[in-house]
Motif scaffolding. Structure first.
Motif, PDB file in Angstrom:
ATOM      1  N   PHE A 129       7.383 -36.060  25.676  1.00 33.11           N
ATOM      2  CA  PHE A 129       6.009 -35.714  26.043  1.00 33.11           C
ATOM      3  C   PHE A 129       6.003 -34.548  27.021  1.00 33.11           C
ATOM      4  CE2 PHE A 129       2.118 -36.402  28.649  1.00 33.11           C
ATOM      5  CZ  PHE A 129       1.192 -36.172  27.645  1.00 33.11           C
ATOM      6  N   GLY A 130       7.009 -34.502  27.908  1.00 31.37           N
ATOM      7  CA  GLY A 130       7.122 -33.380  28.834  1.00 31.37           C
ATOM      8  C   GLY A 130       7.252 -32.058  28.104  1.00 31.37           C
ATOM      9  N   PHE A 131       7.995 -32.059  26.987  1.00 25.36           N
ATOM     10  CA  PHE A 131       8.129 -30.833  26.213  1.00 25.36           C
ATOM     11  C   PHE A 131       6.800 -30.416  25.606  1.00 25.36           C
ATOM     12  CE2 PHE A 131       9.288 -28.752  22.071  1.00 25.36           C
ATOM     13  CZ  PHE A 131       9.667 -27.541  22.633  1.00 25.36           C
ATOM     14  N   LYS A 132       5.999 -31.391  25.156  1.00 26.40           N
ATOM     15  CA  LYS A 132       4.666 -31.072  24.645  1.00 26.40           C
ATOM     16  C   LYS A 132       3.815 -30.429  25.740  1.00 26.40           C
ATOM     17  CE  LYS A 132       4.606 -34.762  21.160  1.00 26.40           C
ATOM     18  NZ  LYS A 132       3.974 -36.032  20.732  1.00 26.40           N
ATOM     19  N   CYS A 133       3.924 -30.970  26.950  1.00 29.09           N
ATOM     20  CA  CYS A 133       3.163 -30.403  28.074  1.00 29.09           C
ATOM     21  C   CYS A 133       3.655 -29.004  28.412  1.00 29.09           C
ATOM     22  CB  CYS A 133       3.263 -31.322  29.286  1.00 29.09           C
ATOM     23  SG  CYS A 133       2.410 -32.901  29.097  1.00 29.09           S
ATOM     24  N   LEU A 134       4.972 -28.794  28.302  1.00 25.90           N
ATOM     25  CA  LEU A 134       5.536 -27.468  28.551  1.00 25.90           C
ATOM     26  C   LEU A 134       5.003 -26.476  27.526  1.00 25.90           C
ATOM     27  CD1 LEU A 134       9.191 -26.628  29.449  1.00 25.90           C
ATOM     28  CD2 LEU A 134       8.171 -25.521  27.457  1.00 25.90           C
ATOM     29  N   GLN A 135       4.936 -26.879  26.281  1.00 26.24           N
ATOM     30  CA  GLN A 135       4.407 -25.981  25.255  1.00 26.24           C
ATOM     31  C   GLN A 135       2.928 -25.681  25.477  1.00 26.24           C
ATOM     32  OE1 GLN A 135       5.762 -28.133  21.595  1.00 26.24           O
ATOM     33  NE2 GLN A 135       6.803 -26.198  21.156  1.00 26.24           N
ATOM     34  N   ILE A 136       2.197 -26.684  25.950  1.00 26.39           N
ATOM     35  CA  ILE A 136       0.784 -26.457  26.266  1.00 26.39           C
ATOM     36  C   ILE A 136       0.658 -25.396  27.344  1.00 26.39           C
ATOM     37  CG2 ILE A 136      -1.218 -27.505  27.421  1.00 26.39           C
ATOM     38  CD1 ILE A 136      -0.634 -30.047  25.818  1.00 26.39           C
ATOM     39  N   TYR A 137       1.519 -25.477  28.369  1.00 22.93           N
ATOM     40  CA  TYR A 137       1.485 -24.448  29.419  1.00 22.93           C
ATOM     41  C   TYR A 137       1.740 -23.066  28.809  1.00 22.93           C
ATOM     42  CZ  TYR A 137       2.566 -21.491  33.332  1.00 22.93           C
ATOM     43  OH  TYR A 137       2.565 -20.432  34.218  1.00 22.93           O
ATOM     44  N   ASN A 138       2.760 -22.959  27.952  1.00 20.33           N
ATOM     45  CA  ASN A 138       3.090 -21.660  27.365  1.00 20.33           C
ATOM     46  C   ASN A 138       1.942 -21.124  26.524  1.00 20.33           C
ATOM     47  OD1 ASN A 138       5.609 -21.619  28.556  1.00 20.33           O
ATOM     48  ND2 ASN A 138       6.669 -22.437  26.762  1.00 20.33           N
ATOM     49  N   TRP A 145      -4.609 -17.150  29.698  1.00 17.50           N
ATOM     50  CA  TRP A 145      -4.458 -16.357  30.924  1.00 17.50           C
ATOM     51  C   TRP A 145      -4.225 -14.885  30.573  1.00 17.50           C
ATOM     52  CZ3 TRP A 145      -5.397 -17.313  35.961  1.00 17.50           C
ATOM     53  CH2 TRP A 145      -4.913 -16.386  36.897  1.00 17.50           C
ATOM     54  N   CYS A 146      -3.199 -14.620  29.761  1.00 18.48           N
ATOM     55  CA  CYS A 146      -2.913 -13.231  29.408  1.00 18.48           C
ATOM     56  C   CYS A 146      -3.904 -12.700  28.378  1.00 18.48           C
ATOM     57  CB  CYS A 146      -1.494 -13.107  28.874  1.00 18.48           C
ATOM     58  SG  CYS A 146      -0.211 -13.552  30.071  1.00 18.48           S
ATOM     59  N   GLY A 147      -4.336 -13.572  27.463  1.00 18.86           N
ATOM     60  CA  GLY A 147      -5.257 -13.138  26.419  1.00 18.86           C
ATOM     61  C   GLY A 147      -6.644 -12.796  26.921  1.00 18.86           C
ATOM     62  N   SER A 148      -6.964 -13.238  28.132  1.00 15.70           N
ATOM     63  CA  SER A 148      -8.294 -12.950  28.676  1.00 15.70           C
ATOM     64  C   SER A 148      -8.490 -11.478  28.988  1.00 15.70           C
ATOM     65  CB  SER A 148      -8.524 -13.774  29.956  1.00 15.70           C
ATOM     66  OG  SER A 148      -7.661 -13.328  31.006  1.00 15.70           O
ATOM     67  N   ALA A 149      -7.391 -10.758  29.177  1.00 21.63           N
ATOM     68  CA  ALA A 149      -7.484  -9.339  29.527  1.00 21.63           C
ATOM     69  C   ALA A 149      -6.230  -8.624  29.031  1.00 21.63           C
ATOM     70  CB  ALA A 149      -7.639  -9.156  31.034  1.00 21.63           C
ATOM     71  N   PRO A 150      -6.175  -8.291  27.745  1.00 17.74           N
ATOM     72  CA  PRO A 150      -4.989  -7.625  27.205  1.00 17.74           C
ATOM     73  C   PRO A 150      -4.608  -6.387  28.008  1.00 17.74           C
ATOM     74  CG  PRO A 150      -6.477  -8.278  25.448  1.00 17.74           C
ATOM     75  CD  PRO A 150      -7.218  -8.514  26.738  1.00 17.74           C
ATOM     76  N   GLY A 151      -3.320  -6.262  28.256  1.00 18.74           N
ATOM     77  CA  GLY A 151      -2.821  -5.121  29.010  1.00 18.74           C
ATOM     78  C   GLY A 151      -2.876  -5.282  30.511  1.00 18.74           C
ATOM     79  N   ARG A 152      -3.314  -6.460  30.993  1.00 15.33           N
ATOM     80  CA  ARG A 152      -3.381  -6.663  32.440  1.00 15.33           C
ATOM     81  C   ARG A 152      -2.444  -7.776  32.917  1.00 15.33           C
ATOM     82  NH1 ARG A 152      -7.770  -4.440  35.023  1.00 15.33           N
ATOM     83  NH2 ARG A 152      -6.374  -4.634  36.830  1.00 15.33           N
ATOM     84  N   TYR A 153      -1.964  -8.600  31.999  1.00 13.46           N
ATOM     85  CA  TYR A 153      -1.071  -9.698  32.377  1.00 13.46           C
ATOM     86  C   TYR A 153       0.169  -9.688  31.485  1.00 13.46           C
ATOM     87  CZ  TYR A 153      -5.064 -11.660  34.940  1.00 13.46           C
ATOM     88  OH  TYR A 153      -6.118 -11.851  35.805  1.00 13.46           O
ATOM     89  N   ILE A 154       1.337  -9.850  32.109  1.00 15.25           N
ATOM     90  CA  ILE A 154       2.605  -9.945  31.376  1.00 15.25           C
ATOM     91  C   ILE A 154       2.945 -11.425  31.226  1.00 15.25           C
ATOM     92  CG2 ILE A 154       5.059  -9.354  31.392  1.00 15.25           C
ATOM     93  CD1 ILE A 154       4.358  -7.029  33.289  1.00 15.25           C
ATOM     94  N   PRO A 155       3.065 -11.930  30.002  1.00 13.23           N
ATOM     95  CA  PRO A 155       3.315 -13.369  29.835  1.00 13.23           C
ATOM     96  C   PRO A 155       4.724 -13.780  30.268  1.00 13.23           C
ATOM     97  CG  PRO A 155       3.309 -12.261  27.709  1.00 13.23           C
ATOM     98  CD  PRO A 155       2.878 -11.241  28.709  1.00 13.23           C
ATOM     99  N   LEU A 156       4.792 -14.816  31.086  1.00 11.75           N
ATOM    100  CA  LEU A 156       6.059 -15.436  31.499  1.00 11.75           C
ATOM    101  C   LEU A 156       5.999 -16.888  31.055  1.00 11.75           C
ATOM    102  CD1 LEU A 156       8.749 -15.416  33.160  1.00 11.75           C
ATOM    103  CD2 LEU A 156       7.371 -16.224  35.092  1.00 11.75           C
ATOM    104  N   CYS A 174       7.710 -18.482  21.469  1.00 14.13           N
ATOM    105  CA  CYS A 174       6.936 -17.708  22.441  1.00 14.13           C
ATOM    106  C   CYS A 174       7.101 -16.208  22.230  1.00 14.13           C
ATOM    107  CB  CYS A 174       7.347 -18.104  23.861  1.00 14.13           C
ATOM    108  SG  CYS A 174       6.830 -19.776  24.329  1.00 14.13           S
ATOM    109  N   ALA A 175       8.316 -15.788  21.854  1.00  9.46           N
ATOM    110  CA  ALA A 175       8.527 -14.366  21.578  1.00  9.46           C
ATOM    111  C   ALA A 175       7.643 -13.900  20.433  1.00  9.46           C
ATOM    112  CB  ALA A 175       9.997 -14.106  21.267  1.00  9.46           C
ATOM    113  N   ALA A 176       7.495 -14.749  19.436  1.00 12.71           N
ATOM    114  CA  ALA A 176       6.633 -14.407  18.299  1.00 12.71           C
ATOM    115  C   ALA A 176       5.171 -14.296  18.712  1.00 12.71           C
ATOM    116  CB  ALA A 176       6.779 -15.457  17.198  1.00 12.71           C
ATOM    117  N   MET A 177       4.815 -14.961  19.818  1.00  8.31           N
ATOM    118  CA  MET A 177       3.437 -14.915  20.334  1.00  8.31           C
ATOM    119  C   MET A 177       3.248 -13.782  21.343  1.00  8.31           C
ATOM    120  SD  MET A 177       2.889 -19.014  20.872  1.00  8.31           S
ATOM    121  CE  MET A 177       1.228 -18.864  21.551  1.00  8.31           C
ATOM    122  N   GLY A 178       4.324 -13.074  21.684  1.00  6.66           N
ATOM    123  CA  GLY A 178       4.196 -11.933  22.583  1.00  6.66           C
ATOM    124  C   GLY A 178       4.865 -12.066  23.927  1.00  6.66           C
TER     125      GLY A 178
END
Length: 404
Positions: A129-138, A145-156, A174-178
């Motif tokens: 379940f922790g892994f599911k929560c980790l994926q939700i964070y990602n 967070w990053c999608g709200s303003a393209p070009g202003r946030y670098i995804p970590l 995640c790499a496939a998502m950017g």
């Protein structure tokens, strides 16, 4: 990446590769099935104090994690509710307003409640379940967070540090998502995990994937879940001052690990450790390599010290390894920017530490320009933003046309 040679360089903006987000209370509760809302990370109030609750733990926010908008005289580690935080701590749109005010063109944010490399889910009693929560964070980090303003946030993004093979799959997803970077521990050993020198190669799949995917290994001071300690009763401020140089230990550990020899595209970024110490430690490393490598190569052990391991000491070029693989980040480090004869100008980046107590907000660009202002404009541009754009393969949005 914008061409810094085209026209006059814009030195009024920086990219911060070490900021922090205090996760909104609904990150997990909005994304898990209703039956799981009580066991996913969620907010509760007890005796007037707000807590994150997960896996039987109550976790308040430290006031030092959200000091922006307060004077230094008001700083305190005491628990702080969201209602008393500046909205930019947890709201991506409000953060943009604060970034614009401080001259921050783009920002890479480390997590808070999950801890710097996802230790919260590693320590959970139910890791599935922790892994599911980790994926939700990602997903939230990339899409919202990053999608709200393209070009202003670098995804970590985060990886399940307890399962390297699963981590590789999440890195690929995640790499496939950017995502171009993932959070890792400065020293996994205190977490109960193998070190990067593990003879059985525990971390090899992760490092190989980072190499192949060109994902930067981002490590924040404190991601070992340990506090620096000079001695058992050293003053807190002495420990805090000294503790930032733990970053040097991470650098040396990687330089002598053989990882950079095996993975030519592997890049590491070391956050909130400054960089003025680098010339000394690299020089000292070269002295040690020159004088000690022969008996180490012969396989002689010295007390509990190990053999050379998976590294060719005859071909190891420490300066080249640093230049090609290690990136340091500065908040306000004048020693670093006066040491560019030793620190490659291509390996230095800026950070603002918003909204923590080391933050330079709202004067971030002013402080940064005072730190790099004596350098040629091309070099200033690299440190302020160009190096970050190149390392993270990031194309920033055009700077807002706002007067500050």
């Amino acid at each position: 990446m914008a061409d810094p040679t085209a026209g006059k360089l814009n030195l009024d903006w920086l990219i911060s590769v070490d900021d922090h987000v205090l996760e909104p209370p609904n990150v997990w509760t909005d994304r898990v099935p209703a039956k799981d809302r009580d066991r996913a990370p969620h907010m509760e109030t007890h005796d007037g104090v707000e807590y994150w609750v997960y896996d039987g733990k109550r976790m308040p926010h430290s006031g030092l994690s959200a000091v922006v908008g307060k004077s230094k005289e008001e700083f305190s580690p005491e628990p702080l509710p969201y209602s008393e935080m500046r909205p930019g701590c947890y709201d991506a749109t409000a953060r943009l307003e604060d970034m614009n005010q401080a001259g921050v063109l783009a920002s890479l944010c480390f997590p808070t409640i999950t801890r710097f490399c996802g230790q919260l889910f590693y320590e959970a009693s139910d890791r599935e379940f922790g892994f599911k929560c980790l994926q939700i964070y990602n997903d939230w980090m990339i899409e919202e967070w990053c999608g709200s303003a393209p070009g202003r946030y670098i995804p970590l993004t985060l990886i399940p540090i307890w399962d390297p093979q699963l981590a590789v799959k999440e890195m690929e997803r995640c790499a496939a998502m950017g995502s171009t970077s993932f959070a890792f521990s400065e020293n996994p050993e205190p977490l109960g995990l193998p070190t990067i020198h593990d003879k059985d190669g525990y971390w090899e799949p992760v490092m190989a994937a980072a190499n192949d995917l060109e994902m930067v290994v981002s490590m924040h001071v404190g991601s070992s879940s340990t506090l620096p300690s000079i001695c058992k009763d050293a003053p807190f401020m002495a420990n805090l001052t000294w503790g930032a140089t733990r970053t040097s230990g991470t650098m040396l550990s990687f330089l002598f690990s053989g990882l950079f020899q095996r993975y030519p595209n592997l890049k590491i970024a070391l956050s909130e450790g400054e960089a003025g110490w680098m010339p000394y430690f690299l020089e000292r490393a070269e002295q040690v390599l020159d004088k000690q490598r022969y008996w180490v190569q012969r396989g002689v052990t010295f007390g509990e010290h190990a053999k050379a391991g998976q590294i060719d000491l005859n071909t190891l070029d420490l300066r080249a390894s640093f230049r090609d693989h290690v990136y340091l980040c500065i908040i306000e480090d004048h020693h670093a920017t006066h040491s560019l004869a030793e620190i490659p100008e291509d390996n230095l980046m800026c950070e603002t530490d918003y909204p923590h107590s080391d933050s330079t907000w709202p004067d971030s660009i002013k402080v940064a320009k005072a730190t790099v202002g004596h350098l040629p404009e091309q070099t200033q541009y690299k440190i302020l933003r160009g190096n970050a754009e190149k390392l993270y393969r990031f194309i920033p949005a055009e700077p807002p046309a706002l007067a500050r």
